[in-house]
Design an enzyme around this catalytic site. Structure first.
Site, PDB file in Angstrom:
ATOM      1  N   ARG A 112       0.877  -1.189   0.000  1.00 22.04           N
ATOM      2  CA  ARG A 112       0.000   0.000   0.000  1.00 22.04           C
ATOM      3  C   ARG A 112       0.903   1.224   0.000  1.00 22.04           C
ATOM      4  NH1 ARG A 112      -5.324   1.171   3.549  1.00 22.04           N
ATOM      5  NH2 ARG A 112      -6.076  -0.202   1.895  1.00 22.04           N
ATOM      6  N   HIS A 139      -7.724   0.746  -6.391  1.00 23.84           N
ATOM      7  CA  HIS A 139      -7.868  -0.128  -5.210  1.00 23.84           C
ATOM      8  C   HIS A 139      -8.485  -1.448  -5.683  1.00 23.84           C
ATOM      9  CE1 HIS A 139      -7.951  -1.286  -1.164  1.00 23.84           C
ATOM     10  NE2 HIS A 139      -8.864  -0.476  -0.655  1.00 23.84           N
ATOM     11  N   GLN A 142     -10.068  -4.249  -3.288  1.00 27.74           N
ATOM     12  CA  GLN A 142     -11.359  -3.824  -2.745  1.00 27.74           C
ATOM     13  C   GLN A 142     -12.484  -4.107  -3.731  1.00 27.74           C
ATOM     14  OE1 GLN A 142     -12.214  -2.305   0.332  1.00 27.74           O
ATOM     15  NE2 GLN A 142     -14.204  -2.919  -0.477  1.00 27.74           N
ATOM     16  N   ASP A 230     -17.781   6.517  -1.013  1.00 23.10           N
ATOM     17  CA  ASP A 230     -16.467   6.357  -0.376  1.00 23.10           C
ATOM     18  C   ASP A 230     -16.143   7.694   0.299  1.00 23.10           C
ATOM     19  OD1 ASP A 230     -13.917   5.495   0.369  1.00 23.10           O
ATOM     20  OD2 ASP A 230     -13.129   5.351  -1.668  1.00 23.10           O
ATOM     21  N   CYS A 269     -16.382   0.906   0.824  1.00 27.62           N
ATOM     22  CA  CYS A 269     -15.191   0.097   1.138  1.00 27.62           C
ATOM     23  C   CYS A 269     -14.794   0.185   2.600  1.00 27.62           C
ATOM     24  CB  CYS A 269     -14.039   0.511   0.233  1.00 27.62           C
ATOM     25  SG  CYS A 269     -13.415   2.177   0.529  1.00 27.62           S
ATOM     26  N   ARG A 297     -13.291  -9.231   1.581  1.00 25.28           N
ATOM     27  CA  ARG A 297     -11.878  -8.914   1.330  1.00 25.28           C
ATOM     28  C   ARG A 297     -11.024 -10.144   1.616  1.00 25.28           C
ATOM     29  NH1 ARG A 297     -10.087  -3.625   1.588  1.00 25.28           N
ATOM     30  NH2 ARG A 297      -8.161  -4.508   0.761  1.00 25.28           N
TER      31      ARG A 297
HETATM   32  N1   CP Z   1     -11.197  -0.651   2.558  1.00 26.57           N
HETATM   33  C1   CP Z   1      -9.912  -0.684   2.933  1.00 26.57           C
HETATM   34  O1   CP Z   1      -8.977  -0.871   2.139  1.00 26.57           O
HETATM   35  O2   CP Z   1      -9.748  -0.550   4.275  1.00 26.57           O
HETATM   36  P1   CP Z   1      -8.373  -0.326   5.043  1.00 26.57           P
HETATM   37  O3   CP Z   1      -7.864   1.036   4.670  1.00 26.57           O
HETATM   38  O4   CP Z   1      -8.748  -0.408   6.509  1.00 26.57           O
HETATM   39  O5   CP Z   1      -7.396  -1.392   4.652  1.00 26.57           O
HETATM   40  N1  NVA Z   2     -10.532   6.183  -1.068  1.00 30.11           N
HETATM   41  C1  NVA Z   2     -10.047   5.832   0.243  1.00 30.11           C
HETATM   42  C2  NVA Z   2     -10.136   4.355   0.444  1.00 30.11           C
HETATM   43  C3  NVA Z   2      -9.679   3.871   1.791  1.00 30.11           C
HETATM   44  C4  NVA Z   2      -9.694   2.396   1.917  1.00 30.11           C
HETATM   45  C5  NVA Z   2      -8.618   6.327   0.414  1.00 30.11           C
HETATM   46  O1  NVA Z   2      -7.845   6.239  -0.540  1.00 30.11           O
HETATM   47  O2  NVA Z   2      -8.275   6.812   1.487  1.00 30.11           O
END
Ligand code: CP
Ligand code: NVA
Length: 312
Positions: A112, A139, A142, A230, A269, A297
């Site tokens: 990430r 993502h 997700q 989101d 998500c 997930r």
């Molecule tokens: N939805 C998602 O990716 O959650 P986290 O940021 O908690 O991993």
């Molecule tokens: N769009 C959000 C998703 C978090 C899982 C972000 O990037 O922060």
């Protein structure tokens, strides 16, 4: 050494419907096989026994971190948890050199990192699979869980209508990729200032996708069988006040949901910002699929890991 290409999972756009469907089918099969088992009990076949997954987090995570860790254990493997700050990456070792070294120690990497180009660079220099655990651009893990959730609750997604209301962000981009690859109709409602990038629109056009980009949330959700929202302020975004002002009309609330199909589900998500992009009434209400979505997930990422490592 194997001459087969390395199976990265960087974006839904990189894969055809057959591969995505194979992953979803495997996820469903593994989920069904675990009914009644405690979380720490491995799957009967343990396909990743002896395998190690490195997880690198440069940003916060609850779901991605826990579900990959538990998923890897259920597949019989182990994980190493790293943060960007504690690696030599933070002292200017390049991502390419980091990748060459990690490839000698572990069997796969899940990362990430907001900088999408760096993740591509990691993959380009890796001799092991790299999985995108969220970048500023996309993502994909997700949205694989979201596809699984839609199909569990509503049947095959091909030909169906799905709506997005809010910032056309990373999760939205992966939904756009999914719509084109899986053959469903996606309506994306976002304020002009936060709408989809021209390159993404061009990609949809070139691939003859059925994706409508609009700034009107009410028309976007009409007849949709799934409405998604989101966070208004994603990781790395700095213009919080401006975003809140722009995104207010895109809140998923009872009034907006009433314009969708009467049996529509709501997805998000998570983490959710209650009272901002979604009201308590919707996220806690009968149309909400968010907890199933979060659980999926785990199942879908196990299938992604199995696919990356040549087990399906
Ligand atoms: N939805 C998602 O990716 O959650 P986290 O940021 O908690 O991993
Ligand atoms: N769009 C959000 C998703 C978090 C899982 C972000 O990037 O922060």
């Amino acid at each position: 050494m194997s001459t087969l290409p390395v199976r990265h999972f960087l974006d839904i756009a990189d894969h055809d419907a057959a591969t995505l469907t194979a992953i979803l089918t495997e996820a469903r099969r593994r989920k069904a096989a675990r009914v009644g088992l405690h979380k720490g009990v491995p799957d009967a076949d343990k396909p990743l026994e002896g395998h190690v997954l490195a997880m690198i987090f440069d940003k916060q995570s609850t779901r991605t971190r826990i579900s990959f860790d538990v998923g890897m254990r259920q597949l019989g493997g182990t994980t190493i948890m790293l943060t960007g700050g504690e690696m030599q990456l933070a002292r200017e070792e390049t991502i390419a050199d980091t990748s060459r070294v990690i490839s000698r120690y572990v069997d796969a990497v899940m990362i990430r990192l907001l900088d999408h180009e760096m993740v591509l660079d990691l993959a380009a220099n890796a001799t092991i699979p790299v999985i995108n655990g969220l970048t500023k651009l996309s993502h994909p893990c997700q949205v694989m869980a979201d596809l699984m959730t839609f199909e569990e609750l509503k049947g095959p997604i091909a030909g169906r209508v799905v709506a997005w209301s809010g910032d056309a962000n990373n999760t939205c981009t992966s939904w756009v990729h999914a719509a084109v690859k899986m053959g469903f109709s996606l309506r994306v409602a976002a304020p002009v200032e936060l709408s989809a990038r021209p390159a993404l629109r061009e990609w949809v056009k070139a691939n003859k996708g059925d994706v409508v980009f609009t700034d009107n949330a009410e028309t976007a959700v009409a007849e949709a069988e799934c409405v998604i929202s989101d966070a208004w302020v994603s990781m790395g975004d700095e213009d919080s006040t401006k975003r809140h002002n722009l995104l207010k009309p895109y809140q998923v609330n009872a009034k907006l949901m009433a314009r969708a199909d009467k049996d529509a589900i709501f997805m998000h998500c998570l983490p959710a910002h209650r009272g901002e992009e979604v009201t308590d009434g919707i996220i806690d209400g009968p149309q909400s699929a968010v907890w199933e979505e979060a659980e999926n997930r785990l199942h879908v990422q196990k299938a992604i890991l199995a696919w990356c490592l040549g087990k399906i």
